[in-house]
Every structure is written in C-alpha cells, then in structure tokens.
Design an enzyme around this catalytic site. Sequence first.
Site, PDB file in Angstrom:
ATOM      1  N   HIS A  82       0.850  -1.194   0.000  1.00  0.00           N
ATOM      2  CA  HIS A  82       0.000   0.000   0.000  1.00  0.00           C
ATOM      3  C   HIS A  82       0.885   1.242   0.000  1.00  0.00           C
ATOM      4  O   HIS A  82       1.860   1.323   0.739  1.00  0.00           O
ATOM      5  CB  HIS A  82      -0.885   0.013   1.253  1.00  0.00           C
ATOM      6  CG  HIS A  82      -1.729   1.259   1.350  1.00  0.00           C
ATOM      7  ND1 HIS A  82      -2.898   1.406   0.620  1.00  0.00           N
ATOM      8  CD2 HIS A  82      -1.561   2.412   2.044  1.00  0.00           C
ATOM      9  CE1 HIS A  82      -3.409   2.604   0.875  1.00  0.00           C
ATOM     10  NE2 HIS A  82      -2.623   3.232   1.735  1.00  0.00           N
ATOM     11  N   ASP A 161     -15.410   2.765   7.317  1.00  0.00           N
ATOM     12  CA  ASP A 161     -14.387   3.750   6.925  1.00  0.00           C
ATOM     13  C   ASP A 161     -14.936   4.711   5.881  1.00  0.00           C
ATOM     14  O   ASP A 161     -14.627   5.907   5.911  1.00  0.00           O
ATOM     15  CB  ASP A 161     -13.136   3.048   6.392  1.00  0.00           C
ATOM     16  CG  ASP A 161     -12.120   4.062   5.899  1.00  0.00           C
ATOM     17  OD1 ASP A 161     -11.648   4.848   6.747  1.00  0.00           O
ATOM     18  OD2 ASP A 161     -11.824   4.113   4.696  1.00  0.00           O
ATOM     19  N   ARG A 168     -15.026  12.992   7.840  1.00  0.00           N
ATOM     20  CA  ARG A 168     -13.721  13.609   8.169  1.00  0.00           C
ATOM     21  C   ARG A 168     -13.329  14.635   7.109  1.00  0.00           C
ATOM     22  O   ARG A 168     -12.781  15.693   7.413  1.00  0.00           O
ATOM     23  CB  ARG A 168     -12.641  12.526   8.285  1.00  0.00           C
ATOM     24  CG  ARG A 168     -12.777  11.675   9.546  1.00  0.00           C
ATOM     25  CD  ARG A 168     -11.896  10.433   9.466  1.00  0.00           C
ATOM     26  NE  ARG A 168     -10.498  10.763   9.323  1.00  0.00           N
ATOM     27  CZ  ARG A 168      -9.595   9.990   8.713  1.00  0.00           C
ATOM     28  NH1 ARG A 168      -9.947   8.827   8.195  1.00  0.00           N
ATOM     29  NH2 ARG A 168      -8.340  10.367   8.625  1.00  0.00           N
ATOM     30  N   LYS A 187      -8.738  -1.354   6.087  1.00  0.00           N
ATOM     31  CA  LYS A 187      -8.971  -1.810   4.717  1.00  0.00           C
ATOM     32  C   LYS A 187      -7.924  -2.852   4.310  1.00  0.00           C
ATOM     33  O   LYS A 187      -8.226  -3.839   3.656  1.00  0.00           O
ATOM     34  CB  LYS A 187      -8.940  -0.619   3.751  1.00  0.00           C
ATOM     35  CG  LYS A 187     -10.164   0.278   3.918  1.00  0.00           C
ATOM     36  CD  LYS A 187     -10.111   1.520   3.058  1.00  0.00           C
ATOM     37  CE  LYS A 187      -9.133   2.539   3.542  1.00  0.00           C
ATOM     38  NZ  LYS A 187      -9.273   3.901   3.057  1.00  0.00           N
TER      39      LYS A 187
END
Length: 434
Positions: A82, A161, A168, A187
């Site tokens: 990632h 999320d 957010r 995730k």
Amino acid sequence: MNMVELIQKKKDGETLTREELVFFIRGVSDDTIPDYQTSALLMAICFQGLDKEETFALTDAMLASGDVIDLSALPGVKVDKHSTGGVGDKTSLIVAPLAAACGVTVAKMSGRGLGFSGGTIDKLEAIPGFRVQLSEEEFIAAVQTSGMAIIGQTADVAPADKKLYALRDVTATVDNVSLISASIMSKKLASGSQAIVLDVKCGSGAFMKTEKAARELGALMVEIGKNAGKTTVALITDMDQPLGRAVGNSLEVSEACETLQGNGPADIQELCLSLAGHMIFAGGKAQTPEEGKKMAEEALSSGAAFETLKRFVKAQGGDISVLSDPSGFKQALHSAPCIAKSDGYVSQIEADRIGLASQHLGAGRKTKDDSIDLSAGLVLEKKVGDPVKKGDTLAVLSADDPEKLKLGIQETGEAFVIGENRPEPRPLIHAVLS
Ligand code: URA
C-alpha cells in the site's frame, strides 16, 4: 452507553474502552448515531488523540464492520502493498509484477485517486478493456492464472471507513495519525493478505509533508499490522518531487511498462526494486530484503516481470498490445511544452503543484464524483538537479481542452524552481520501519 458520554469522555482527555469504540463504529455502520455526534467525537479525537490500545480497538471495529476477503484458496504467503499516495506514483503497476514473477502471491485491492494524487484503479482503467470490478471468485481465479490481480475495493470492505472518511473530509478531521492509520489498516487487514508492505511517502506531494510525520504514521501502522498478526513493514520514501517523469493515467501505465522493460527513470526503478525486495522477503521467497531485491532485479532484466504484467492484464480482460505500443492508448487532442524562463539548475519541482497541474489538465479529480480524462497529463523532461538553459523544455503537457492545457502549463511553470547551484540530492528511501 451513549454518544454524549463518549464525546464528553474524549473531550476531557480520557481513554475510551474497546467496548465504547465498538459501540461507536456499530452506530456509524447502522446509522443509529447521527452525523453531528460522530463529527463531535472525531473532533475530540483530533484534539485529545487516541493511545495505541484505542487505535488498535478502533481499527478492529472498523475491520469488523465489513467482510474479510478469504484468500485461503491461493498458495503461499499472500503479500499486499500500500502506498499513502503521491504524484506520479505508479509503483503498484511495477512492484506487483516484480514480486509475482518471483513467486509471491499478490491479491491486491486498490483505490481511485482524489486530490493531487492518482489512484491505481484509474491507471488500470486507461488500459482498453481492463476490468477493475471482479467477483471474489473471478479475483481468486485471476490470481491463480497470473500470480497476481488488482481490483477496485469492494463496498463490503470496511464500510464504516467510507462513512467516517466522508465526514472527516468535510469536518477538517482527516489529519490525525490514529484516524489515518485505522482507516488505512482496517482496509488492508480486510483484504486478507498475511503480509503488508507500506510505502509511506513524505514531502510536498504527499499526505505527510515531513519525514517526522511520515515516520509517526508508518510506525503506528506497523504496530497495528503486527497486533493483527500480520508481517508488516513500512518504507518512508521521498515525494518531494514527482516520482519518475510521467503524471497522468495512461502516461503512467506507459512509464510502468517502460520500467518493466528496463527503460524506466532511475528513481522509479530503484524504489520499485526495493519495495519488491521487501515483498519477496515477506512472502518467504528470500532470506533478506536485499536478496529479494536481487531476485527482483533478475525478474526485471530477464523480462519475467513484464511477462507477468501481460498475463495479469490479459486475465483481467485488458488489451495487452498497448503495454508494448503506447500509441494504442487514446491520445489527447493537444499537447504543448512548458518552457524554462532562466538558466541554472532545477532546485525543486513542487510535487503538489505538479499534481494540481495534472488536475487542471483533466487527469485528476477535485471531488470524488468528478470524471477524469485518462489521456491527459504531463511528462517531465527535467528533474531536480538537472541543468537548464532558458528556452529548454521542462515538461510536455497533454489535454483535450486548450484552455485546460494553458492552466496546466502555468501551474507547471510555477512548480519548477530554478536556482544557481545544483541542489544536494535527497535520499529516495528515508527509513525502513519493521
Ligand atoms: N487514506 C486513507 O485511506 N485514509 C485516510 O484517513 C487517509 C488517507
């Protein structure tokens, strides 16, 4: 338990229990907690922080809000990678085939781009016919065919999320290290791999602007991964200038292909070999990351990694002819150079402004529902440290709309800083945290 108590507790700097965080995430998931209370708690977290145990509990609760992909039908250690995102970051398209060519199983879910950083899924969609949405069965079958697959994240992965991030984003509560870590790691943990290699970028084109902030994020994500029983390593890498030369979706796919054929820019090749080395080590195919890197070098020079890329693209329905011949990509209608206005050395290329330039050209999204032009983008002719003469081409930009092209050229010109002296080179990899 009620939300007012939880908000008060965090506002007063107290620690939330695992049960309280589970209550919070359940309420976010089933819409029993209104957005104003969720936002208030997020803001209290931003001011008071979460300790490690709270962060682990939040991540676990977010992970449990959806499905965990079952990769047990696939052989060996499954390794994910990632990147926290940057400008010109096409590393997944290079690193995954390098690692898969060395026997590592890579079953990866990726996202779309937002703001100045691009997303792997957008880049893959530049390949005619490529399918980014596969069923779980098709995903497993694609990995079995080519040793790797990359698909878009499904709606069932950490759905809490998605809701939290949307709030957010509009309540100025993105920039908290625990919230970011829990968001990313929930995730990643849901994606089902046993090992995770994180590329945490720092610099003007990254989410974390300083090395200190990137180290803090990387260290916390490594702890979350380990707490969940996953082998996890974070490389803190430089994103102060764009990575490689190409920025924009089909242009970046072309650069990834050139790199896998041994003709890529030095920075992208070096970073990808290091990341692949860590994946190969984490996948148990090498004794050390250095040995893994040597294996990746061999997979690059033998052409095995490029062959793996072709197999992967074919297995997901993509037209592999464009991988060897980029003229098969849709071409932008207009292109023009950005010209240097003075002599000297390139002392800086502000990566965030190059990201903005690519957005102006149509290659990136300003909001998550924007459509993008997969052929738009720019190719840097000069990188930091290169000598320039007035009138030299700094970059070549492409777009369908001449007005967008003008805006992109202006932004690109302002991103380049030309100085009298050659700057000291910055390291590509600042640290490895494991
Ligand atoms: N990327 C994510 O997935 N989540 C964050 O909170 C920030 C960046």
